[in-house]
Design an enzyme around this catalytic site. Structure first.
Site, PDB file in Angstrom:
ATOM      1  CE  LYS A  16      -1.998  -1.057   3.915  1.00  0.00           C
ATOM      2  NZ  LYS A  16      -1.295  -2.310   4.238  1.00  0.00           N
ATOM      3  NE  ARG A  93      -4.415  -1.047   9.851  1.00  0.00           N
ATOM      4  CZ  ARG A  93      -3.262  -0.627   9.304  1.00  0.00           C
ATOM      5  NH1 ARG A  93      -3.089   0.612   8.957  1.00  0.00           N
ATOM      6  NH2 ARG A  93      -2.303  -1.480   9.128  1.00  0.00           N
ATOM      7  NE  ARG A 132       7.808  -2.883   6.243  1.00  0.00           N
ATOM      8  CZ  ARG A 132       6.527  -2.595   6.386  1.00  0.00           C
ATOM      9  NH1 ARG A 132       5.892  -1.910   5.449  1.00  0.00           N
ATOM     10  NH2 ARG A 132       5.865  -3.008   7.440  1.00  0.00           N
ATOM     11  NE  ARG A 167       6.466  -0.858  10.331  1.00  0.00           N
ATOM     12  CZ  ARG A 167       5.402  -0.685   9.548  1.00  0.00           C
ATOM     13  NH1 ARG A 167       5.506   0.031   8.440  1.00  0.00           N
ATOM     14  NH2 ARG A 167       4.242  -1.210   9.852  1.00  0.00           N
ATOM     15  NE  ARG A 178       1.915  -5.158  10.935  1.00  0.00           N
ATOM     16  CZ  ARG A 178       2.979  -4.965  10.153  1.00  0.00           C
ATOM     17  NH1 ARG A 178       4.145  -5.493  10.480  1.00  0.00           N
ATOM     18  NH2 ARG A 178       2.880  -4.254   9.051  1.00  0.00           N
TER      19      ARG A 178
HETATM   20  P1  AP5 Z   1       4.915  -1.635   1.821  1.00  0.00           P
HETATM   21  O1  AP5 Z   1       4.597  -0.778   0.649  1.00  0.00           O
HETATM   22  O2  AP5 Z   1       5.705  -1.056   2.938  1.00  0.00           O
HETATM   23  O3  AP5 Z   1       3.563  -2.329   2.343  1.00  0.00           O
HETATM   24  P2  AP5 Z   1       2.358  -1.742   3.166  1.00  0.00           P
HETATM   25  O4  AP5 Z   1       1.128  -2.386   2.650  1.00  0.00           O
HETATM   26  O5  AP5 Z   1       2.391  -0.254   3.197  1.00  0.00           O
HETATM   27  O6  AP5 Z   1       2.735  -2.376   4.563  1.00  0.00           O
HETATM   28  P3  AP5 Z   1       2.660  -1.838   6.058  1.00  0.00           P
HETATM   29  O7  AP5 Z   1       3.255  -2.936   6.884  1.00  0.00           O
HETATM   30  O8  AP5 Z   1       3.285  -0.492   6.215  1.00  0.00           O
HETATM   31  O9  AP5 Z   1       1.164  -1.749   6.280  1.00  0.00           O
HETATM   32  P4  AP5 Z   1       0.437  -1.928   7.561  1.00  0.00           P
HETATM   33  O10 AP5 Z   1      -0.926  -1.628   7.109  1.00  0.00           O
HETATM   34  O11 AP5 Z   1       0.569  -3.196   8.292  1.00  0.00           O
HETATM   35  O12 AP5 Z   1       1.188  -0.923   8.560  1.00  0.00           O
HETATM   36  P5  AP5 Z   1       0.987   0.597   8.882  1.00  0.00           P
HETATM   37  O13 AP5 Z   1       2.299   1.237   8.840  1.00  0.00           O
HETATM   38  O14 AP5 Z   1      -0.131   1.171   8.089  1.00  0.00           O
HETATM   39  O15 AP5 Z   1       5.665  -2.945   1.267  1.00  0.00           O
HETATM   40  C1  AP5 Z   1       6.109  -3.954   2.164  1.00  0.00           C
HETATM   41  C2  AP5 Z   1       7.521  -4.403   1.730  1.00  0.00           C
HETATM   42  O16 AP5 Z   1       7.431  -5.052   0.469  1.00  0.00           O
HETATM   43  C3  AP5 Z   1       8.530  -3.255   1.539  1.00  0.00           C
HETATM   44  O17 AP5 Z   1       9.798  -3.730   1.879  1.00  0.00           O
HETATM   45  C4  AP5 Z   1       8.468  -2.958   0.019  1.00  0.00           C
HETATM   46  O18 AP5 Z   1       9.683  -2.422  -0.456  1.00  0.00           O
HETATM   47  C5  AP5 Z   1       8.197  -4.350  -0.544  1.00  0.00           C
HETATM   48  N1  AP5 Z   1       7.347  -4.359  -1.726  1.00  0.00           N
HETATM   49  C6  AP5 Z   1       6.243  -3.616  -1.965  1.00  0.00           C
HETATM   50  N2  AP5 Z   1       5.688  -3.939  -3.152  1.00  0.00           N
HETATM   51  C7  AP5 Z   1       6.475  -4.945  -3.661  1.00  0.00           C
HETATM   52  C8  AP5 Z   1       6.416  -5.731  -4.863  1.00  0.00           C
HETATM   53  N3  AP5 Z   1       5.431  -5.556  -5.756  1.00  0.00           N
HETATM   54  N4  AP5 Z   1       7.374  -6.660  -5.060  1.00  0.00           N
HETATM   55  C9  AP5 Z   1       8.353  -6.864  -4.147  1.00  0.00           C
HETATM   56  N5  AP5 Z   1       8.481  -6.146  -3.000  1.00  0.00           N
HETATM   57  C10 AP5 Z   1       7.534  -5.218  -2.750  1.00  0.00           C
HETATM   58  O19 AP5 Z   1       0.447   0.508  10.378  1.00  0.00           O
HETATM   59  C11 AP5 Z   1       1.296   0.077  11.440  1.00  0.00           C
HETATM   60  C12 AP5 Z   1       0.489  -0.005  12.722  1.00  0.00           C
HETATM   61  O20 AP5 Z   1      -0.053   1.293  13.043  1.00  0.00           O
HETATM   62  C13 AP5 Z   1      -0.735  -0.932  12.704  1.00  0.00           C
HETATM   63  O21 AP5 Z   1      -0.405  -2.276  12.947  1.00  0.00           O
HETATM   64  C14 AP5 Z   1      -1.580  -0.320  13.822  1.00  0.00           C
HETATM   65  O22 AP5 Z   1      -1.078  -0.672  15.095  1.00  0.00           O
HETATM   66  C15 AP5 Z   1      -1.357   1.175  13.616  1.00  0.00           C
HETATM   67  N6  AP5 Z   1      -2.340   1.770  12.697  1.00  0.00           N
HETATM   68  C16 AP5 Z   1      -2.089   2.343  11.486  1.00  0.00           C
HETATM   69  N7  AP5 Z   1      -3.232   2.773  10.925  1.00  0.00           N
HETATM   70  C17 AP5 Z   1      -4.219   2.455  11.791  1.00  0.00           C
HETATM   71  C18 AP5 Z   1      -5.625   2.608  11.762  1.00  0.00           C
HETATM   72  N8  AP5 Z   1      -6.259   3.168  10.720  1.00  0.00           N
HETATM   73  N9  AP5 Z   1      -6.344   2.154  12.822  1.00  0.00           N
HETATM   74  C19 AP5 Z   1      -5.742   1.595  13.889  1.00  0.00           C
HETATM   75  N10 AP5 Z   1      -4.409   1.402  13.972  1.00  0.00           N
HETATM   76  C20 AP5 Z   1      -3.655   1.824  12.929  1.00  0.00           C
END
Ligand code: AP5
Length: 234
Positions: A16, A93, A132, A167, A178
């Site tokens: 994402k 979410r 990552r 991370r 997660r």
């Molecule tokens: P990446 O693009 O980083 O993936 P992502 O979907 O953004 O993953 P996140 O882990 O950041 O999402 P998340 O939703 O779990 O965490 P968030 O930070 O929002 O890609 C992942 C990896 O793959 C990278 O290394 C990238 O380079 C690689 N990659 C990407 N595309 C690729 C491809 N096509 N081929 C190969 N490699 C690829 O949230 C963290 C925490 O915050 C949550 O767990 C929660 O505690 C809290 N939080 C955040 N938002 C909320 C909310 N709305 N409500 C409640 N809690 C929340």
């Protein structure tokens, strides 16, 4: 006309952030990641950060009432600064978050135009998150992948020169929590947005460029309706 107010939906590690960042850069939209906002708040030890820290480290969701306020405030700031649109990454979410977002954006006459579901199988996600690496400076927030996008110099951020790290919540045991949280609390949004005629599904297991091309095509079509199945690779 291309959609300018979008949500990027999908499991943790689906890509994402990677796709939202690219789309925003190419289309001049504001990238709004609640994960990045919360990590910055944790690092700065703000009241929101102190509330969020334990939930995030455990792979659990931060309570709705905390996150909704953070996101709506960020949207208002982006709009006031003249953003022509935005991509929400990691929000909503939960169903209550989706309802709160709908109301807030309807009050502002800025409804969501398209929801892109990046549908990446759980196994692919686990591999990606294990590889990552993220810049240790939350103000930078650059993201790497040891397999698909390594930093030029081992362990050092290309953008700001600070160390790149695994991370806290990318440890395998936390990734599993997660993923369970996603399927329980967030996956119901797939039907929610499908019923609203906003959902477009893109497969998440190709290369970054392939997926970026599919996202761009979908956005240029202007969204609304896509009926395809999205039971996930779960
Ligand atoms: P990446 O693009 O980083 O993936 P992502 O979907 O953004 O993953 P996140 O882990 O950041 O999402 P998340 O939703 O779990 O965490 P968030 O930070 O929002 O890609 C992942 C990896 O793959 C990278 O290394 C990238 O380079 C690689 N990659 C990407 N595309 C690729 C491809 N096509 N081929 C190969 N490699 C690829 O949230 C963290 C925490 O915050 C949550 O767990 C929660 O505690 C809290 N939080 C955040 N938002 C909320 C909310 N709305 N409500 C409640 N809690 C929340």
């Amino acid at each position: 006309m291309a959609a300018t107010r979008l949500i990027m939906l999908g499991p943790p590690g689906a890509g994402k952030g990677t796709q939202a960042q690219k789309l925003c850069k190419d289309a001049g939209l504001a990238h709004m990641s609640t994960g990045d906002m919360l990590r910055a708040a944790v690092a700065a030890k703000t009241p929101v950060g102190l509330q969020a820290k334990g939930y995030m480290e455990g792979g659990k969701l931060v309570p709705d009432e905390v996150v909704i306020g953070v996101l709506v405030e960020a949207i208002d700031k982006a709009v006031a600064a003249g953003a022509k649109g935005f991509v929400l990454d990691g929000f909503p979410r939960t169903l209550p978050q989706a309802d709160a977002l709908k109301k807030a954006l309807s009050d502002r006459k800025l409804p969501i135009e398209q929801v892109i579901l990046i549908n990446t199988p759980d196994k692919v996600v686990q591999e990606r998150l294990g590889q990552r690496r993220s810049c240790s400076d939350p103000k930078c927030g650059a993201v790497y992948n040891l397999a698909s996008k390594p930093p030029k110099k081992d362990g050092v951020c290309d953008v700001c020169g600070k160390p790149v790290v695994l991370r806290n919540d990318d440890k395998p045991e936390t990734v599993l929590v997660r993923q369970q949280t996603y399927w329980r609390d967030t996956a119901p949004l797939i039907d929610y947005y499908k019923k609203a005629g906003l959902l477009v599904e893109v497969p998440g297991s190709g290369s970054m460029d392939e997926i970026a091309g599919l996202v761009k095509d979908a956005v240029n079509k202007g969204g609304k309706k896509s009926g395809g199945c999205c039971c996930g690779g779960h």
